[in-house]
Design a protein around this motif. Structure first.
Motif, PDB file in Angstrom:
ATOM      1  N   SER A 110      26.269  -9.908 -12.940  1.00 42.49           N
ATOM      2  CA  SER A 110      26.081 -10.496 -11.607  1.00 42.49           C
ATOM      3  C   SER A 110      25.978  -9.416 -10.539  1.00 42.49           C
ATOM      4  CB  SER A 110      27.229 -11.452 -11.289  1.00 42.49           C
ATOM      5  OG  SER A 110      27.350 -12.451 -12.276  1.00 42.49           O
TER       6      SER A 110
ATOM      7  N   SER B  36      22.748  -8.614  -7.996  1.00 43.22           N
ATOM      8  CA  SER B  36      22.866  -8.574  -6.536  1.00 43.22           C
ATOM      9  C   SER B  36      22.500  -7.205  -5.993  1.00 43.22           C
ATOM     10  CB  SER B  36      24.298  -8.932  -6.129  1.00 43.22           C
ATOM     11  OG  SER B  36      24.676 -10.191  -6.649  1.00 43.22           O
TER      12      SER B  36
ATOM     13  N   LEU C 277      25.325 -18.143 -10.559  1.00 41.61           N
ATOM     14  CA  LEU C 277      26.434 -17.386  -9.976  1.00 41.61           C
ATOM     15  C   LEU C 277      27.705 -18.228  -9.808  1.00 41.61           C
ATOM     16  CD1 LEU C 277      26.923 -14.478  -9.016  1.00 41.61           C
ATOM     17  CD2 LEU C 277      26.391 -15.247  -6.696  1.00 41.61           C
TER      18      LEU C 277
ATOM     19  N   SER D  65      21.073 -15.718 -10.237  1.00 43.25           N
ATOM     20  CA  SER D  65      21.472 -16.162  -8.901  1.00 43.25           C
ATOM     21  C   SER D  65      21.862 -17.630  -8.910  1.00 43.25           C
ATOM     22  CB  SER D  65      20.334 -15.917  -7.915  1.00 43.25           C
ATOM     23  OG  SER D  65      19.155 -16.613  -8.321  1.00 43.25           O
TER      24      SER D  65
ATOM     25  N   PHE E 223      32.365 -12.416  -5.530  1.00 40.39           N
ATOM     26  CA  PHE E 223      31.724 -13.710  -5.804  1.00 40.39           C
ATOM     27  C   PHE E 223      31.754 -14.612  -4.579  1.00 40.39           C
ATOM     28  CE2 PHE E 223      32.627 -12.583 -10.303  1.00 40.39           C
ATOM     29  CZ  PHE E 223      31.355 -12.761 -10.809  1.00 40.39           C
TER      30      PHE E 223
ATOM     31  N   THR F 146      26.617 -15.419 -20.763  1.00 40.52           N
ATOM     32  CA  THR F 146      25.595 -15.309 -19.716  1.00 40.52           C
ATOM     33  C   THR F 146      24.279 -15.906 -20.180  1.00 40.52           C
ATOM     34  OG1 THR F 146      26.666 -13.261 -18.988  1.00 40.52           O
ATOM     35  CG2 THR F 146      24.463 -13.703 -18.141  1.00 40.52           C
TER      36      THR F 146
END
Length: 627
Positions: free
Chosen positions: A415, A419, A576, A573, A480, A562
């Motif tokens: 993640s 980002s 998330l 995204s 997060f 994942t």
């Protein structure tokens, strides 16, 4: 010439003469002095005869001056040598106080209430005075320098390769490819490489394995830089994603991109192999064979410091290349960074040659009295490992610890890198951020190496074991939360969505630094301390089960989770919120397992203390009855 008392017999060995005058004896002995000096013996003392008195006194005085000069020079040389020895001895002694060994913890097996705060020290409280009492010999530097050079070079290259592989793959194909790369490319190629490594061990001389195992990786890095990357537009089937989009779910497009950018995928895999092959296998096998058990206490911490200094320098090197040399060109940056890898590998090969020729001679000449005999670590089957984990609460909680670390770190890392790509889309900018993280990781690891044992001593096992998950939960939770708020367009504390995203990525960088740096100084020692109170059989079987189940599930579990979330949502995204939920749940399970382990350790220690008190009371009663 022999003289037997004041009134006894005096004889000479060669042609000397002796006469007596009253209480004096005049001796001429040509066997002792070329100038035929005359001596007077009175009461076992030497007196010079009148005819040679002045010349002899002058001769003796000159000799005394010479001896005094030589003696003072010897004392000065000795003092200088002692001062230099102390300078070189001090780092070895300091390093021995930083070591974390199972055998070292076992020295404190008799401690009391070591899980509680402010009680008897939980880990050995080594001081410089104690280290000086059993100081390692200065000859250990003959191993520290070449081994440290090899570890420095390997860590330097690893940091560069990590920034290169992520920047090339993530900025081009997206972070959605990372879980598929870990499962479908890195894992099978790693297994194939280790099969080849086993063949090398069987057929090649021991000294050559290090060079032959590294050579294919270096050749591929050079081939990728000179051939594959300059022609990647012609080599990549850019039509593959468009053609497959009509038949494959959006969540599997990351796997399709792994095939579309196949040259980048191969480079990513080769970069991953450097850490698992060169550092985990080649270097540590070499270090364990070269160093004895007693030497490892001083050598290994110094090598750890060298490796983290390499992280700092490699991060600065990456920033220097991208800022002042590459000038925005990805290919120029790649050439310089791979050139640095090749140069550092040559430095490693030179250090290995020096080690072979001047230190260990015939590979490997260890002192049989102090060398540790290699033991074959027997790993059970998968069913046996699950059976051991079910039967022992301690082993099951240890497996949860190891799995939770691997899964939570993977979930967060995927993640965070996704980002990071959104905010730093170019390879040079992406590499620069990763370089800053590497620099911070190096300094943080050195700091935790020094301060880690004090956490165990003064805060207790539970606090030390909980430090990593609590810090990851706190900083990772901020990451997060801010990313989700930014994605929803929410403004917090007067910050717009873009600023929130930058702050969230910064919090993610803190999480990444702490997750890596705390593993050696807090997580691993806390895990190993649990084995101390186990029986020998439970310890050996438990370690094998945790290695087989915990490590493997931890490494691949995050990637598989994942992938499942990608299939459900279509992108990182979009997934998330689910990843954040899974991350929090895994960390919560981790903390719960720590508390369960702490309670189990406390219970076992209380039972042992009660048994000791009962034994002492029985002995006192017996002594009273006898009296």
């Amino acid at each position: 010439m022999r003289y037997c008392g004041s009134g006894g017999v005096l004889s000479t060995a060669r042609g000397g003469g002796a006469t007596r005058k009253g209480g004096l004896v005049v001796v001429r002995d040509t066997s002792c002095f070329r100038h035929r000096a005359s001596f007077l013996y009175r009461n076992d003392s030497i007196i010079l005869h009148k005819c040679r008195k002045r010349s002899f006194h002058a001769h003796v005085k000159n000799n005394d001056d010479d001896h005094q000069t030589v003696g003072s020079e010897a004392r000065e040389d000795k003092q200088k040598t002692s001062f230099v020895s102390k300078i070189f001895q001090l780092p070895l002694e300091i390093a021995s106080t930083l070591s974390k060994e199972d055998a070292h913890y076992l020295e404190k097996r008799g401690r009391k209430r070591w899980w509680k705060r402010m009680s008897f020290p939980k880990v050995p409280t080594d001081t410089l005075d104690e280290a000086h009492a059993t100081a390692p010999p200065l000859s250990v530097w003959m191993k520290v320098i070449p081994l440290g050079a090899i570890f420095f070079g390997a860590s330097f290259n690893l940091a560069i390769l990590q920034s290169l592989k992520d920047s090339i793959m993530v900025t081009t194909a997206g972070a959605e490819t990372l879980p598929f790369l870990a499962s479908f490319v890195v894992l099978p190629i790693s297994l194939g490489f280790f099969v080849m490594y086993g063949k090398m061990i069987e057929r090649l001389p021991s000294r050559m394995i290090f060079y032959v195992a590294i050579l294919p990786l270096i050749v591929f890095y050079i081939f990728f830089t000179t051939v594959l990357y300059p022609n990647h537009m012609a080599l990549h089937p850019m039509w593959l994603v468009d053609a497959a989009s009509a038949y494959i779910p959006q969540g599997l497009m990351g796997l399709v991109k792994v095939g579309q950018y196949w040259t980048f995928s191969l480079f990513y895999c080769a970069a991953e192999l450097w850490g698992s092959v060169v550092i985990s296998v080649l270097f540590w096998s070499l270090a364990n064979e070269v160093c004895t058990v007693s030497e490892a206490k001083s050598v290994y911490p110094l090598m750890g410091i060298a490796a983290n200094v390499a992280l700092v320098l490699s991060g600065n090197f990456v920033k220097l290349v991208n800022t002042h040399i590459a000038a925005g060109s990805t290919y120029v940056s790649l050439c310089w960074l791979v050139g640095g890898i090749v140069s550092m590998t040559s430095f490693m090969a030179l250090a290995k040659a020096v080690l072979d020729k001047f230190v260990i001679g015939p590979y490997c000449s260890l002192d049989p009295a102090t060398a540790s005999k290699p033991r074959q670590k027997k790993k059970g089957s998968l069913a046996e490992s699950f059976s051991i984990i079910r039967e022992s609460p301690k082993i099951s909680n240890l497996a949860v610890l190891v799995m939770s670390y691997g899964i939570s770190h993977r979930l967060f890392e995927f993640s965070w890198k996704a980002s990071l790509r959104a905010l730093y889309p170019t390879a040079q900018a992406y590499q620069t951020v990763l370089a800053d993280v590497a620099i911070a990781t190096g300094w943080a690891t050195i700091t935790f190496m020094i301060l880690g044992k004090f956490v165990f001593q003064y805060l207790g096992w539970v606090a030390a074991a909980s430090a990593t998950p609590v810090a990851m939960l706190a900083s990772g939770g901020v990451f997060f939360f801010l990313l989700l708020a930014s994605g929803a367009g929410i403004q917090l504390f007067g910050l717009d969505a873009l600023t929130l995203a930058y702050v969230g990525v910064a919090a993610g960088a803190v999480t990444q630094v702490f997750a890596r740096s705390s593993k050696f100084s807090l997580f691993d020692p806390a895990k190993e301390m649990v084995y101390i109170e186990m029986s020998k059989e439970e310890k050996s079987k438990g370690k094998a089960a945790v290695d087989l189940i915990g490590s493997q599930i931890g490494k691949s579990g995050g990637a598989w989770m994942t992938q499942v979330l990608l299939l459900l949502t279509g992108s990182l995204s979009a997934s998330l919120p689910l990843i954040a939920t899974a991350f929090t749940g895994v960390i919560g399970t981790w903390i719960y397992a720590v508390r369960c382990l702490g309670a189990a350790i406390k219970k076992d220690e209380d039972l042992r203390l009660q048994a000791n008190q009962s034994t002492d009371s029985i002995h006192r009663e017996d002594s009273d009855s006898e009296s």
